[in-house]
Scaffold this motif. Sequence first.
Motif: not given
Length: 280
Positions: A242-255
Amino acid sequence: MIRMLDLQIIGKCNLKCKFCCGAPKNIIEQPFYVVKKVIDKLKVINIERIVITGGEPLIYPDIDEVIKYIYDCGIEIYLSTNAYFLDKHFETIIKYVSCIGIPLDGSNSSICSEMTRKGDQLSVTISAINKIKSANPKIKVKIGTVVSKINIDDLQNIKEILCNNNYIPDVWRLYEFSPLGDGKINRRQFEIKTKDFIEATDRLKENECPILISTLTNEDSNDAYIFIHPNMDIILLTNDEYKKVGNATEMSVEELENLFQNQSTILKHQEKNRKWLNKE
């Protein structure tokens, strides 16, 4: 391609299956207002289907509100649950859920227990099938079986139970035991060869069956799913890790949009693996 992902809304579970490869149980779930903001972003980037899972999603404190909010956003819902808390949330489920996945790993209480689920899993699952189909026949019911060295010789017995039930499930999904999560620790107890899994599941398809039989090997699972953990981390499964690629609360809609555009291979594999979900 259908844009979908697995929302592992909670890591906690009322069961202690030793082959569990769901969200880690020690991750703290986020409150509804945080989940709601993430769902808003997913709506903007045109997520069409959300698989609500866990842990056991029906023990999330605001699960009824989450289900209704996703539905109101125009997103299709597939709920994966062990069905022990089905009655408590039944009205919400039959009104807003398109597909429900329920486990069955043995044809009797002894095998269910040896698979480390509860001994009454068979009766809970059969009761859930009948209650859901009786209340709303349009809901697609999928039965999931983790195939291991414990139950590989019991599959034909499970098939007979499902095929002779009052209400026959739409899909029987058979998963090769995966050495991920708790399964990594307990692989000696469960692990089988992929060749044996394929041969055993192919035999189930030899005779006519009113249920669609679908299989998933461990190789099929890699690079085929996008998960959001209870803490809203975005996780990919690749090379059996399992690999983390981001966090949905921290990422913008564009990201988030860029992330999905860069995962076209995963989206293709995911849609292929879950083609049984598509409406006929």
